[in-house]
Design an enzyme around this catalytic site. Structure first.
Site, PDB file in Angstrom:
ATOM      1  N   LYS A 148      14.372  24.124  46.258  1.00 32.52           N
ATOM      2  CA  LYS A 148      15.313  23.636  47.269  1.00 32.52           C
ATOM      3  C   LYS A 148      14.967  24.206  48.647  1.00 32.52           C
ATOM      4  CE  LYS A 148      19.104  22.174  44.405  1.00 32.52           C
ATOM      5  NZ  LYS A 148      18.097  21.417  43.664  1.00 32.52           N
ATOM      6  N   ARG A 205      47.525  26.798  37.298  1.00 33.07           N
ATOM      7  CA  ARG A 205      47.706  28.240  37.489  1.00 33.07           C
ATOM      8  C   ARG A 205      49.168  28.591  37.249  1.00 33.07           C
ATOM      9  NH1 ARG A 205      43.443  30.744  39.841  1.00 33.07           N
ATOM     10  NH2 ARG A 205      44.719  32.433  40.645  1.00 33.07           N
ATOM     11  N   SER A 208      43.842  38.738  38.874  1.00 38.91           N
ATOM     12  CA  SER A 208      44.580  38.267  40.049  1.00 38.91           C
ATOM     13  C   SER A 208      46.028  38.775  40.041  1.00 38.91           C
ATOM     14  CB  SER A 208      44.564  36.745  40.094  1.00 38.91           C
ATOM     15  OG  SER A 208      44.925  36.210  38.840  1.00 38.91           O
ATOM     16  N   ARG A 250      47.145  41.778  39.094  1.00 33.84           N
ATOM     17  CA  ARG A 250      47.202  43.127  39.675  1.00 33.84           C
ATOM     18  C   ARG A 250      46.866  43.102  41.171  1.00 33.84           C
ATOM     19  NH1 ARG A 250      43.654  48.087  39.288  1.00 33.84           N
ATOM     20  NH2 ARG A 250      45.088  49.811  39.748  1.00 33.84           N
ATOM     21  N   ARG A 251      46.096  42.112  41.594  1.00 36.41           N
ATOM     22  CA  ARG A 251      45.797  41.978  43.022  1.00 36.41           C
ATOM     23  C   ARG A 251      46.965  41.368  43.792  1.00 36.41           C
ATOM     24  NH1 ARG A 251      41.257  39.526  41.169  1.00 36.41           N
ATOM     25  NH2 ARG A 251      41.563  37.697  42.500  1.00 36.41           N
ATOM     26  N   ASP A 268      44.748  32.950  34.599  1.00 34.36           N
ATOM     27  CA  ASP A 268      44.943  33.424  33.232  1.00 34.36           C
ATOM     28  C   ASP A 268      45.622  34.783  33.338  1.00 34.36           C
ATOM     29  OD1 ASP A 268      43.057  35.188  34.139  1.00 34.36           O
ATOM     30  OD2 ASP A 268      41.602  34.831  32.559  1.00 34.36           O
ATOM     31  N   ASN A 299      33.675  43.042  43.058  1.00 37.93           N
ATOM     32  CA  ASN A 299      32.848  43.777  42.091  1.00 37.93           C
ATOM     33  C   ASN A 299      31.373  43.710  42.452  1.00 37.93           C
ATOM     34  OD1 ASN A 299      35.146  44.377  40.692  1.00 37.93           O
ATOM     35  ND2 ASN A 299      34.768  42.967  38.989  1.00 37.93           N
TER      36      ASN A 299
HETATM   37  N1  DCP Z   1      34.936  39.402  36.665  1.00 31.58           N
HETATM   38  C1  DCP Z   1      33.726  39.702  37.264  1.00 31.58           C
HETATM   39  N2  DCP Z   1      32.716  38.787  37.282  1.00 31.58           N
HETATM   40  C2  DCP Z   1      32.889  37.566  36.741  1.00 31.58           C
HETATM   41  C3  DCP Z   1      34.107  37.231  36.122  1.00 31.58           C
HETATM   42  C4  DCP Z   1      35.121  38.179  36.098  1.00 31.58           C
HETATM   43  O1  DCP Z   1      33.563  40.820  37.770  1.00 31.58           O
HETATM   44  N3  DCP Z   1      31.903  36.679  36.792  1.00 31.58           N
HETATM   45  C5  DCP Z   1      36.025  40.388  36.702  1.00 31.58           C
HETATM   46  C6  DCP Z   1      36.692  40.337  38.060  1.00 31.58           C
HETATM   47  C7  DCP Z   1      37.855  39.436  37.841  1.00 31.58           C
HETATM   48  C8  DCP Z   1      38.263  39.845  36.438  1.00 31.58           C
HETATM   49  O2  DCP Z   1      37.029  40.083  35.744  1.00 31.58           O
HETATM   50  O3  DCP Z   1      38.903  39.649  38.778  1.00 31.58           O
HETATM   51  C9  DCP Z   1      39.089  38.807  35.738  1.00 31.58           C
HETATM   52  O4  DCP Z   1      38.393  37.572  35.712  1.00 31.58           O
HETATM   53  P1  DCP Z   1      39.137  36.195  35.941  1.00 31.58           P
HETATM   54  O5  DCP Z   1      38.133  35.122  35.727  1.00 31.58           O
HETATM   55  O6  DCP Z   1      40.357  36.144  35.080  1.00 31.58           O
HETATM   56  O7  DCP Z   1      39.494  36.177  37.499  1.00 31.58           O
HETATM   57  P2  DCP Z   1      40.815  36.546  38.306  1.00 31.58           P
HETATM   58  O8  DCP Z   1      41.860  37.122  37.417  1.00 31.58           O
HETATM   59  O9  DCP Z   1      40.384  37.392  39.451  1.00 31.58           O
HETATM   60  O10 DCP Z   1      41.320  35.145  38.906  1.00 31.58           O
HETATM   61  P3  DCP Z   1      42.159  34.024  38.120  1.00 31.58           P
HETATM   62  O11 DCP Z   1      43.540  34.046  38.680  1.00 31.58           O
HETATM   63  O12 DCP Z   1      41.475  32.736  38.452  1.00 31.58           O
HETATM   64  O13 DCP Z   1      42.127  34.345  36.661  1.00 31.58           O
HETATM   65 MN    MN Z   2      40.246  36.194  32.855  1.00 33.65          MN
HETATM   66 MG    MG Z   3      42.358  36.201  35.658  1.00 33.94          MG
END
Ligand code: DCP
Ligand code: MN
Ligand code: MG
Length: 300
Positions: A36, A113, A144, A146-147, A154, A239
């Site tokens: 690409k 969600r 999400s 805890r954030r 989920d 992360n």
């Molecule tokens: N995680 C990560 N790398 C990834 C997937 C997940 O480091 N490829 C870590 C960070 C995420 C956590 O695991 O915050 C939980 O994954 P989720 O896919 O459940 O993501 P979130 O909880 O942050 O968002 P959502 O509300 O969409 O579930």
């Molecule tokens: Mn998850």
């Molecule tokens: Mg999640």
């Protein structure tokens, strides 16, 4: 392509050379991306996917990509087989994995969600069940939730035990009990990564008008609690930044531990270093020389 012309002076960027091999040799650039980059350098632009594929095929690929357990490869294969709707896929059980069947079953529910109040109810449900198995377990929703997000894709539940040993065997019993009570409805993945046990599934709270929700559970030894908590709280983007920073400082950060004194020669690790003591999330930030960031500030 609007920008492309035979004599087009598109190669203004001094960092992009016109050698394909150099693009491919860039760190973390695979052949597809290199192709690409080559296309951009040659033509001054990248053909959009919708110019090489018809609209209905694109729409179907996007739709199929949203089925839990189906990646881009599966989505493309289904389209090549002539499927355009979820019912087309459902009509071919031989083309569907067990996970994708669950994803198709709960397609609308899984895309929805949940309000964070519902994630809290799910956390409570798991907590009550877990504490009946072993007293003193720490059971907390991360991700999400805890954030502090208003909605959650989920519920990500982390489980450990301060005595360092009572977490062992909990996940197996917990999943059995939650099946028994009718809360867990489908199993997607049960896996072990070193000392971490993880479970991905679907659940439904009791009562009328409840949707099926995705639930992820990890069970970790107490020595890895802080690194697991940091990892499972995310965000994924946060992360990646933390791990990259660790690498720059001669360390490695994972969901298990923070190691220091890592010696690298290019991509190769000559020494994997020694684990640092990380009793709290704060201690991880401290080792990395970063000011502490509360979960609400970890979206980027
Ligand atoms: N995680 C990560 N790398 C990834 C997937 C997940 O480091 N490829 C870590 C960070 C995420 C956590 O695991 O915050 C939980 O994954 P989720 O896919 O459940 O993501 P979130 O909880 O942050 O968002 P959502 O509300 O969409 O579930
Ligand atoms: Mn998850
Ligand atoms: Mg999640």
């Amino acid at each position: 392509c609007a920008m492309s012309s035979k004599h087009g002076s598109v190669n203004h960027n001094p960092h992009i050379t016109d050698k394909l091999e150099e693009a491919a040799a860039l760190p973390s650039i695979g052949q597809q991306i290199a192709d690409k980059i080559w296309e951009i350098v040659q033509s001054g632009c990248l053909r959009r996917l919708d110019e090489v594929m018809s609209g209905d095929k694109m729409a179907a690929i996007n739709l199929f990509n949203d089925v839990w357990g189906a990646g881009p490869g599966t989505a493309e294969r289904w389209v090549q087989q002539g499927f355009r709707t979820l019912d087309d896929v459902r009509a071919h059980p031989d083309q569907i994995t067990k996970q994708q069947a669950i994803g198709l079953n709960h397609f609308e529910d899984f895309l929805d969600r949940m309000p964070r109040s519902e994630a809290a109810e799910i956390e409570n449900m798991v907590q009550t069940s877990a504490l009946a198995i072993a007293k003193g377990l720490i059971v907390q929703a991360c991700g999400s939730y805890r954030r502090g997000k208003p909605t959650c894709g989920d519920t990500d539940v982390l489980i450990t035990h301060p005595d360092g040993s009572s977490h062992v065997g909990v996940l197996h019993q917990l999943v059995l009990d939650l099946h028994q009570s009718g809360f867990i409805t489908d199993d997607l993945v049960t896996a072990t990564d070193g000392t971490h046990r993880k479970y991905l599934g679907a659940c439904k709270l009791p009562g009328e008008n409840r949707k099926h929700r995705r639930i992820d559970i990890i069970v970790v030894p107490y020595t890895e609690y802080a690194c697991a908590l940091l990892y499972f709280t995310g965000s994924a983007h946060f992360n990646r930044s933390m791990r990259l920073l660790a690498i720059k400082k001669g360390m490695t950060l994972s969901e298990h531990r923070l190691n220091a004194g890592v010696i690298r020669k290019g991509k190769e690790k000559l020494s994997k270093g020694q684990p640092l003591s990380t009793p709290t999330e704060e201690s991880v930030f401290e080792h990395l020389g970063l000011p502490y960031r509360p979960p609400e500030e970890r979206d980027h």
